[in-house]
Every structure is written in structure tokens, then in C-alpha cells.
Scaffold this active site. Structure first.
Site, PDB file in Angstrom:
ATOM      1  N   CYS A   1       0.734  -1.302   0.118  1.00 55.24           N
ATOM      2  CA  CYS A   1      -0.098  -0.045   0.060  1.00 55.24           C
ATOM      3  C   CYS A   1       0.753   1.280   0.082  1.00 55.24           C
ATOM      4  O   CYS A   1       0.528   2.051  -0.696  1.00 55.24           O
ATOM      5  CB  CYS A   1      -0.850  -0.084   0.953  1.00 55.24           C
ATOM      6  SG  CYS A   1      -1.968   1.364   1.177  1.00 55.24           S
TER       7      CYS A   1
ATOM      8  N   CYS B   1      -6.365  -3.674   7.192  1.00 53.25           N
ATOM      9  CA  CYS B   1      -7.413  -2.858   7.114  1.00 53.25           C
ATOM     10  C   CYS B   1      -8.702  -3.256   6.274  1.00 53.25           C
ATOM     11  O   CYS B   1     -10.033  -2.973   6.575  1.00 53.25           O
ATOM     12  CB  CYS B   1      -7.063  -1.501   6.465  1.00 53.25           C
ATOM     13  SG  CYS B   1      -6.717  -1.319   4.750  1.00 53.25           S
TER      14      CYS B   1
END
Length: 408
Positions: free
Chosen positions: A141, A237
Site C-alpha cells: 500500500c 484494514c
């Protein structure tokens, strides 16, 4: 400056003690200003995740006199996170960031990056498990969506820098930027940022490098930000339940093909219901018994085979790297490897770096450990630090393959 406040209670957790003096607050602001190193009034984009760290970064930079623009990325379906039992803050990160930006008094934008995040992070995460690897999605990410795509947005907004809430230090030595561990080693995130390129590091700023987490929460409390008490996120997440295997089963159902559990000496010990249930070093859940503790020592996805063995079989003498990044003094990591440069190699975020040296093995950058290293898994990152200056990140790469100590 008047205290900031949020009208909504964010989470029913204990109050956080504010900073004890204006001097402490001034020191935090000056520390942030030093980390940015730009003239007051310069535009800085603050990447706001909705957590206390990035919120405090935006607030400190605003107090330091910068033209701060808050940007939040919508990366996954936040509605799914609301279903997580016991996590009162899950699913409202964007909402929290928006309220915080309003309280601080800065403009705020939300960018829909769900498709980019799915392609660059979620799909890669699922594919890695099919290959028998152990991925690190937070690194992917940072490497793609945050430090590539978001940096482009920051430049488009006319910002001279982008600041984040990561606990890592940026230092300038000569004409190059260095990445270094944060002062709070218990919070240091350099492992997850090893793939940050020199160009990106020149543009990025990390204002929390000289602060410890209690100080950060103290800043937020002193400014009246209720987000000061928001718990840190613990799970991946996009897997709010913590059950990543369910996600993989949905995205890559072929990972549920049955196969054999085989001892490294060739004995077939049992069967499994899918290779994605296993990772290197796993002991629990094997459902085989031979009178000695067994661990997953190798995954062979093409044969759908899980190979197990004794703990000593987990010791790794050597690994090779792919998708490397280099921040050291040599021109390239290949040059450093050809010279046999000594390094401290960290193979998991929770492990201390181990003495090793770089080498070229069949034109591949390799890391040779001084002593066997345990728990090394393909797909994980191997981050390299300077033995002469252990806080400095030299670079690293993703682990391509490994050589067991007894085979070296």
C-alpha cells in the site's frame, strides 16, 4: 490559538492527559517545522487516515504556519468494517478525518482509490497466498497507492511536500535523503517503508520522528481533539474481521484445492483442505501427530503440498531478493552486493535485524546470514540496515526464495 474540538464522541475509551505546558506544545510544533524544513507558508499535503497520528501531523503543521491541505483515501468498503464486533471506531475513518480537518481549520479532500487499492494491494495479497508466499500488504500500500499515486496528487495540488503520520525519520546528508528509524523504536515503521524510493523520500516528510506515542496523544488532547483517544488499528484494514482466509477463499477459491501434508523426509502424514491455510513457520492447525513438534518448512503450491519438519529445518542460511530498493551510498544494490557489503537484515517487522552480508548469486541479489535466521518466508520483506549506523535504512527487497542452513 483557541482549542480545537470535535462535537462528536469518537470512542468510549479513557481520557488522554494533555501536554503539561505550552513549552511542550511549542517544542512539538518546532519539531514538526524542523522535519518539514520548508519556509513557513509553504503548501504541504497531509495524508490523513483518520487516526490520531496523521491528525496530529496536520494539526502541528497548521500551527507551524504551513498551508496545509488534508487528503484522505477511500481504499476499501468501509461499510464492511462496521460489522466488526468490539471495534467501535472501525468504518468511520474517513468521517473522523473530515471532522478533524474541519476542527483544525484546513481544507480536506477524499479521493476514491478503491479500484487502485484492489488491483495493487488486495489482489496481490490473495495471489501471494496462492503462490505459497506470506505477503505484507501494508508495504504494498505504501509502495503503490500512498507513495506513488498520492504523491502525484500532492504535486498536482501545488504542494512542496507531503507529510504522513509514520514513525520514521528523514535526514538529509549531502545531496541525498536518508531514511532512519524514529526516536521511539517501539513504534518505528521503517520496515514497512523500505520500498520508498530516493525521489519519493526527497518529497516526503515525517513530523512524528522525534515524538513518542504518548506525546502524540498529548498533543491531540491539548488541542481538544477527541480523536486523541482513538485506538490504533490492529488488523489488516481490508480484513476488518481479522479472518483473511475467508477473503482469500472468496477471491481465489482455487486455493481450497486439497493436497497432502508431507514430512521433509518424504513421508505422507495427512491431508489439507487448501494451501492458503498455511504459512512458513506455522505449528498449530497441522492436524498431524508423529511424536515431535512439526512446523511448516516449505509450501509447494503447484503440487498443492505442505511440507513439514522439525524446528531446526526453519533455519535459513541465505535468501534472494526481488523488487529491490536501495537508499545506500553505493549507486545500486547490485553494486553493494558485488562488493559483499555487510548489512543488518530484518526479515519480519517483529524481529530484530541480524548480521549478514550481501552477495550476488547467479546474478540475483542475495543476503547471507552470519548465523541461521528463523521464520524467513517468501513474500515477506527483508529490510537492510547499516551495521555502522543501525538506525539507517539501506533498502531491501521482497524475499524470492530461501536456502535452508543445513543445505548451505
Amino acid at each position: 490559538m483557541a482549542a480545537m474540538s470535535l462535537v462528536e464522541d469518537i470512542c468510549p475509551v479513557p481520557d488522554i492527559a494533555p501536554m503539561t505546558s505550552q513549552q511542550d506544545m511549542d517544542a512539538a510544533v518546532e519539531s514538526a517545522r524542523a522535519a518539514v524544513g520548508l519556509p513557513v507558508g509553504a503548501r504541504v499535503v497531509a495524508a490523513m487516515s483518520g487516526g490520531v497520528d496523521s491528525t496530529v501531523v496536520a494539526a502541528l503543521l497548521h500551527k507551524a504556519g504551513y498551508d496545509v491541505v488534508g487528503v484522505t483515501l477511500q481504499l476499501y468498503d468501509h461499510g464492511a468494517a462496521l460489522k466488526k464486533k468490539g471495534a467501535c471506531c472501525a468504518g468511520q475513518d474517513i468521517h473522523d478525518a473530515r471532522l478533524a480537518a474541519e476542527a483544525i481549520g484546513i481544507p480536506h479532500y477524499v479521493l476514491d482509490y478503491e479500484s487502485r487499492f484492489r488491483d495493487a494491494v488486495i489482489d496481490q495479497f490473495a495471489d501471494s497466498y496462492l503462490k505459497g508466499q506470506t505477503p505484507v500488504p501494508c508495504i504494498r500500500c505504501n509502495q503503490t497507492v500512498k507513495f506513488r499515486d498520492l504523491l502525484d496528487v500532492a504535486r498536482d495540488l501545488g504542494a512542496e511536500a507531503m507529510a504522513t503520520g509514520h514513525y520514521v525519520r528523514r535526514a538529509v546528508a549531502g545531496d541525498r535523503s536518508q531514511m532512519r528509524k524514529a526516536i521511539d523504536h517501539s513504534r518505528d515503521q521503517s520496515y514497512f517503508l523500505f520500498a520508498t524510493t530516493q525521489d519519493q523520500l526527497d518529497y516526503l516528510r515525517f513530523p512524528l520522528a522525534d515524538l513518542e506515542k504518548p506525546q502524540v496523544r498529548g498533543v491531540a488532547a491539548s488541542l481538544g481533539l477527541r480523536i486523541a483517544a482513538k485506538p490504533d488499528s490492529q488488523d489488516i484494514c481490508f480484513v476488518p474481521t481479522g479472518d483473511y482466509r475467508t477473503l482469500i477463499d472468496r477471491l481465489r477459491p482455487q486455493g481450497r484445492e486439497a493436497g497432502e501434508i508431507v514430512h521433509m523426509d518424504g513421508r505422507v502424514l495427512g491431508a489439507h483442505a487448501g494451501i492458503t491455510d498455511y504459512t512458513i513457520g506455522q505449528r498449530r492447525g497441522l492436524n498431524v501427530a508423529v511424536g515431535e513438534p512439526l512446523f511448516v518448512v516449505r509450501l509447494e503450491p503447484e503440487a498443492r503440498r505442505v511440507v513439514v519438519g522439525p524446528r531446526e529445518a526453519l533455519l535459513t542460511a541465505r535468501l534472494t531478493l526481488e523488487e529491490t530498493n536501495w537508499l545506500g551510498d553505493q549507486a545500486t544494490i547490485a553494486e553493494a552486493a558485488a562488493a559483499g557489503a555487510p548489512v543488518l537484515a530484518r526479515v519480519r517487522s517483529t524481529r530484530q535485524p541480524s548480521p549478514a552480508r550481501l552477495a550476488l548469486v547467479e546474478d540475483q541479489v542475495a543476503v547471507l546470514f552470519d548465523q541461521g535466521e528463523e521464520g524467513v518466508a517468501p513474500g515477506q520483506a527483508c529490510v537492510l540496515y547499516d551495521p555502522a549506523d543501525p538506525d539507517r535504512v539501506l533498502g531491501g527487497g521482497f524475499i524470492r526464495d530461501t536456502t535452508a542452513a543445513f543445505q548451505a
